[in-house]
Design an enzyme around this catalytic site. Sequence first.
Site, PDB file in Angstrom:
ATOM      1  N   PHE A  23      59.561  59.579 -13.867  1.00  0.00           N
ATOM      2  CA  PHE A  23      58.462  59.332 -14.861  1.00  0.00           C
ATOM      3  C   PHE A  23      59.236  58.626 -16.144  1.00  0.00           C
ATOM      4  O   PHE A  23      60.517  58.911 -16.380  1.00  0.00           O
ATOM      5  CB  PHE A  23      58.420  60.921 -15.619  1.00  0.00           C
ATOM      6  CG  PHE A  23      57.106  61.069 -16.326  1.00  0.00           C
ATOM      7  CD1 PHE A  23      55.859  61.033 -15.805  1.00  0.00           C
ATOM      8  CD2 PHE A  23      57.212  61.061 -17.583  1.00  0.00           C
ATOM      9  CE1 PHE A  23      54.571  60.960 -16.675  1.00  0.00           C
ATOM     10  CE2 PHE A  23      56.063  61.029 -18.453  1.00  0.00           C
ATOM     11  CZ  PHE A  23      54.799  61.387 -17.856  1.00  0.00           C
ATOM     12  N   ALA A  57      61.719  65.023 -15.226  1.00  0.00           N
ATOM     13  CA  ALA A  57      63.016  65.595 -15.956  1.00  0.00           C
ATOM     14  C   ALA A  57      63.073  66.958 -15.626  1.00  0.00           C
ATOM     15  O   ALA A  57      64.229  67.648 -15.169  1.00  0.00           O
ATOM     16  CB  ALA A  57      63.205  65.463 -17.452  1.00  0.00           C
ATOM     17  N   ILE A  82      62.323  61.722 -21.891  1.00  0.00           N
ATOM     18  CA  ILE A  82      61.327  62.755 -22.100  1.00  0.00           C
ATOM     19  C   ILE A  82      60.813  62.359 -23.422  1.00  0.00           C
ATOM     20  O   ILE A  82      61.932  62.045 -24.619  1.00  0.00           O
ATOM     21  CB  ILE A  82      61.775  64.197 -22.182  1.00  0.00           C
ATOM     22  CG1 ILE A  82      62.455  64.589 -20.964  1.00  0.00           C
ATOM     23  CG2 ILE A  82      60.747  65.002 -22.659  1.00  0.00           C
ATOM     24  CD1 ILE A  82      63.162  65.909 -21.024  1.00  0.00           C
ATOM     25  N   HIS A  89      54.489  70.034 -24.595  1.00  0.00           N
ATOM     26  CA  HIS A  89      54.981  69.866 -23.226  1.00  0.00           C
ATOM     27  C   HIS A  89      56.495  69.169 -23.504  1.00  0.00           C
ATOM     28  O   HIS A  89      57.205  69.671 -22.727  1.00  0.00           O
ATOM     29  CB  HIS A  89      53.861  68.764 -22.353  1.00  0.00           C
ATOM     30  CG  HIS A  89      54.428  68.660 -21.400  1.00  0.00           C
ATOM     31  ND1 HIS A  89      55.105  67.196 -20.937  1.00  0.00           N
ATOM     32  CD2 HIS A  89      54.341  69.173 -20.023  1.00  0.00           C
ATOM     33  CE1 HIS A  89      55.422  67.389 -19.357  1.00  0.00           C
ATOM     34  NE2 HIS A  89      54.888  68.623 -19.123  1.00  0.00           N
TER      35      HIS A  89
END
EC number: 2.5.1.78
Length: 156
Positions: A23, A57, A82, A89
């Site tokens: 991600f 993560a 992140i 979130h």
Amino acid sequence: MNVIEGKLNLTGNERVAVIASRFNHLITDRLVEGARDSFVRHGGKDEHLDLILVPGAFELPFALEKVLAQGDYDGVCCLGAIIRGSTPHFDYVSAEATKGIANVTLKYGAAVTFGVLTTDNIEQAIERAGTKVGNKGFEAMTGLIEMMNLYKNIGA
């Protein structure tokens, strides 16, 4: 006073795993390249460096647990990115990834470094992935090399 510290050199025999989240891959790919660069620059052999990819993560601690349980590596470098959004979130993922990695590291007493970016925006992430603020993947691997050598020096 006797000072014990890890050195920044590898023998070429060390096996290291990099666990990275896919991600935000535009950021994490750069972190992985930075980690690889540090490993090779400090004497590591590219064929002794394994890249393990996880979806995000949040999954880093679970992969770390499996890797450390096998005992095949001298050290593990965890990398991710992140980036804060408009929902909570970010807070949940960053807290759990951080706690999870710390708990697994303590459980196994292993040489593990935390190279997970937690940024307010994409610009900050880009700055930390090889532009203005250096490459945090490079820094995480450099820290791992030092910790692996420190563990050897203190008999861990």
